[in-house]
Design a protein around this motif. Structure first.
Motif, PDB file in Angstrom:
ATOM      1  N   LYS A 182       0.093   4.471  -0.953  1.00  0.00           N
ATOM      2  CA  LYS A 182      -0.569   5.786  -0.878  1.00  0.00           C
ATOM      3  C   LYS A 182       0.275   6.779  -0.082  1.00  0.00           C
ATOM      4  O   LYS A 182       0.871   6.401   0.933  1.00  0.00           O
ATOM      5  CB  LYS A 182      -1.947   5.636  -0.219  1.00  0.00           C
ATOM      6  N   MET A 203      -3.743  -5.644   7.697  1.00  0.00           N
ATOM      7  CA  MET A 203      -2.904  -4.492   7.403  1.00  0.00           C
ATOM      8  C   MET A 203      -1.653  -4.605   8.274  1.00  0.00           C
ATOM      9  O   MET A 203      -1.410  -5.645   8.875  1.00  0.00           O
ATOM     10  CB  MET A 203      -3.666  -3.189   7.681  1.00  0.00           C
ATOM     11  N   SER A 204      -0.886  -3.522   8.358  1.00  0.00           N
ATOM     12  CA  SER A 204       0.380  -3.620   9.097  1.00  0.00           C
ATOM     13  C   SER A 204       0.189  -4.144  10.526  1.00  0.00           C
ATOM     14  O   SER A 204       0.940  -4.985  10.985  1.00  0.00           O
ATOM     15  CB  SER A 204       1.070  -2.255   9.144  1.00  0.00           C
ATOM     16  N   ARG A 212      -2.959  -6.236   2.843  1.00  0.00           N
ATOM     17  CA  ARG A 212      -2.678  -4.888   2.297  1.00  0.00           C
ATOM     18  C   ARG A 212      -1.798  -4.165   3.302  1.00  0.00           C
ATOM     19  O   ARG A 212      -2.275  -3.740   4.356  1.00  0.00           O
ATOM     20  CB  ARG A 212      -3.995  -4.123   2.091  1.00  0.00           C
ATOM     21  N   ILE A 213      -0.524  -4.039   2.991  1.00  0.00           N
ATOM     22  CA  ILE A 213       0.423  -3.538   3.989  1.00  0.00           C
ATOM     23  C   ILE A 213       1.150  -2.295   3.485  1.00  0.00           C
ATOM     24  O   ILE A 213       1.774  -2.320   2.414  1.00  0.00           O
ATOM     25  CB  ILE A 213       1.411  -4.656   4.381  1.00  0.00           C
ATOM     26  N   GLY A 214       1.037  -1.210   4.250  1.00  0.00           N
ATOM     27  CA  GLY A 214       1.708   0.035   3.893  1.00  0.00           C
ATOM     28  C   GLY A 214       2.846   0.360   4.846  1.00  0.00           C
ATOM     29  O   GLY A 214       4.037   0.297   4.502  1.00  0.00           O
ATOM     30  N   THR A 215       2.498   0.711   6.070  1.00  0.00           N
ATOM     31  CA  THR A 215       3.459   1.221   7.050  1.00  0.00           C
ATOM     32  C   THR A 215       4.628   0.265   7.277  1.00  0.00           C
ATOM     33  O   THR A 215       5.785   0.700   7.372  1.00  0.00           O
ATOM     34  CB  THR A 215       2.727   1.505   8.382  1.00  0.00           C
ATOM     35  N   ASN A 272      -5.247   4.447  -2.783  1.00  0.00           N
ATOM     36  CA  ASN A 272      -6.621   4.715  -2.346  1.00  0.00           C
ATOM     37  C   ASN A 272      -7.191   6.051  -2.810  1.00  0.00           C
ATOM     38  O   ASN A 272      -8.281   6.403  -2.411  1.00  0.00           O
ATOM     39  CB  ASN A 272      -6.731   4.592  -0.820  1.00  0.00           C
ATOM     40  N   VAL A 296       0.853  -1.191   0.000  1.00  0.00           N
ATOM     41  CA  VAL A 296       0.000   0.000   0.000  1.00  0.00           C
ATOM     42  C   VAL A 296       0.893   1.247   0.000  1.00  0.00           C
ATOM     43  O   VAL A 296       1.521   1.583   0.995  1.00  0.00           O
ATOM     44  CB  VAL A 296      -0.960  -0.013   1.210  1.00  0.00           C
ATOM     45  N   MET A 318     -13.506  -7.911   0.912  1.00  0.00           N
ATOM     46  CA  MET A 318     -12.452  -7.119   1.569  1.00  0.00           C
ATOM     47  C   MET A 318     -13.016  -6.562   2.865  1.00  0.00           C
ATOM     48  O   MET A 318     -14.213  -6.273   2.944  1.00  0.00           O
ATOM     49  CB  MET A 318     -12.030  -5.975   0.642  1.00  0.00           C
ATOM     50  N   ARG A 328       3.244   7.350   6.959  1.00  0.00           N
ATOM     51  CA  ARG A 328       2.849   8.249   5.883  1.00  0.00           C
ATOM     52  C   ARG A 328       2.853   9.684   6.375  1.00  0.00           C
ATOM     53  O   ARG A 328       2.546   9.950   7.532  1.00  0.00           O
ATOM     54  CB  ARG A 328       1.423   7.897   5.399  1.00  0.00           C
ATOM     55  N   MET A 357     -11.796  -4.185   6.679  1.00  0.00           N
ATOM     56  CA  MET A 357     -10.834  -3.559   7.597  1.00  0.00           C
ATOM     57  C   MET A 357     -11.348  -3.768   9.004  1.00  0.00           C
ATOM     58  O   MET A 357     -12.472  -3.369   9.311  1.00  0.00           O
ATOM     59  CB  MET A 357     -10.756  -2.051   7.341  1.00  0.00           C
ATOM     60  N   ILE A 367      -7.905   0.563  -3.448  1.00  0.00           N
ATOM     61  CA  ILE A 367      -8.342   0.101  -2.120  1.00  0.00           C
ATOM     62  C   ILE A 367      -9.110   1.165  -1.342  1.00  0.00           C
ATOM     63  O   ILE A 367      -9.379   0.981  -0.155  1.00  0.00           O
ATOM     64  CB  ILE A 367      -7.143  -0.393  -1.274  1.00  0.00           C
TER      65      ILE A 367
HETATM   66  C1  LIG Z   1      -3.897   2.517   4.160  1.00  0.00           C
HETATM   67  C2  LIG Z   1      -4.611   1.231   4.004  1.00  0.00           C
HETATM   68  C3  LIG Z   1      -3.983   0.007   4.296  1.00  0.00           C
HETATM   69  C4  LIG Z   1      -2.568  -0.098   4.826  1.00  0.00           C
HETATM   70  O1  LIG Z   1      -2.459   0.362   6.134  1.00  0.00           O
HETATM   71  P1  LIG Z   1      -1.090   0.177   6.965  1.00  0.00           P
HETATM   72  O2  LIG Z   1      -1.565   0.235   8.381  1.00  0.00           O
HETATM   73  O3  LIG Z   1      -0.215   1.323   6.604  1.00  0.00           O
HETATM   74  O4  LIG Z   1      -0.506  -1.132   6.621  1.00  0.00           O
HETATM   75  C5  LIG Z   1      -4.705  -1.153   4.075  1.00  0.00           C
HETATM   76  N1  LIG Z   1      -5.963  -1.133   3.615  1.00  0.00           N
HETATM   77  C6  LIG Z   1      -6.605   0.018   3.317  1.00  0.00           C
HETATM   78  C7  LIG Z   1      -7.987  -0.059   2.799  1.00  0.00           C
HETATM   79  C8  LIG Z   1      -5.960   1.224   3.505  1.00  0.00           C
HETATM   80  O5  LIG Z   1      -6.611   2.367   3.217  1.00  0.00           O
END
Ligand SMILES: *Cc1c(COP(=O)(O)O)cnc(C)c1O
Length: 219
Positions: free
Chosen positions: A24, A192-193, A208-211, A45, A22, A148, A217, A150, A66
């Motif tokens: 973004k 996620m993270s 879905r992994i960003g951080t 996103n 992820v 999907m 961010r 969260m 996403i």
């Molecule tokens: C930002 C986001 C993520 C990733 O989040 P992190 O905590 O940074 O891993 C995953 N899914 C969705 C829908 C997001 O908006």
């Protein structure tokens, strides 16, 4: 470093689980660090940001959308993505189907289940998902590939566990009730993270992994 973070994640993730990076809010230079380390699947996103990044990245990137998608932004997103993970209303699903019809394309999507208590979060209820899956909704140019979700934003692992158990149960129930969908309705995008190991225990096929890859961010 991005490459070290990716390596550490791939060492822990079961190989059958797809890692969506992820990206973004991060600049293309950071995405390229991940690309050069072998990462090919990226999630964004915001429509404008996605459309700006696509031409700056190599053509073999697989983009997933996403975030919340407004129907007047479809043309910024649908030409570029292989999966819209965040279909959260019938109105949006119908607009995507119409875009697909008009553009001679079939769009792969996931239906977002509203999990947790936060009022601001988007997504369908379980009843609405049952209704959409039933043949009553016209979807000649969308393919519903799965669900999907969260989890609630909390430190309480019991709450996260319960959220993921609920979406896992719905996913399995649909697959059992509709054997004709089993080859298509195959994806469960949870984790996620902060919570992906719990998601993997609940049958995630995508995380879905960003951080954990790119760091915090900057908003
Ligand atoms: C930002 C986001 C993520 C990733 O989040 P992190 O905590 O940074 O891993 C995953 N899914 C969705 C829908 C997001 O908006």
């Amino acid at each position: 470093m991005v490459s070290d973070n990716l390596k550490a994640l791939y060492e822990k993730l079961p190989s059958a689980v797809k890692l969506v990076a992820v990206s973004k809010f991060h600049p293309v230079s950071r995405l390229m660090e991940a690309y050069d380390a072998g990462q090919r699947v990226f999630g964004e996103n915001r429509p404008q940001e996605l459309a700006a990044k696509v031409p700056q990245m190599p053509a073999d990137v697989e983009w997933h959308f996403i975030g919340h998608l407004q129907t007047n932004k479809l043309k910024l997103v649908l030409p570029y993505v292989s999966l819209v993970q965040s279909v959260d209303s019938l109105h949006l699903l119908e607009a995507i189907d119409k875009w697909g019809t008009d553009n001679g394309k079939t769009v792969d999507v996931l239906l977002e289940l509203h999990l947790g208590a936060e009022e601001t979060k988007h997504g369908f209820s379980e009843d609405e998902i049952d209704y959409v899956i039933s043949s009553e909704v016209e979807k000649s140019h969308v393919r519903i590939r799965g669900l999907m979700g969260m989890a609630t934003n909390t430190e309480d692992e019991g709450v996260i566990e319960a959220d993921f158990a609920r979406i896992e149960a719905l996913f399995k129930r649909i697959r059992e009730a509709r054997p004709e969908l089993r080859e298509i309705f195959t994806e469960l995008s949870i984790g996620m993270s902060g919570d992906w190991p719990i998601a993997v225990r609940h049958g995630a096929t995508m995380v879905r992994i960003g951080t954990d890859i790119f760091g915090e961010r900057e908003y």
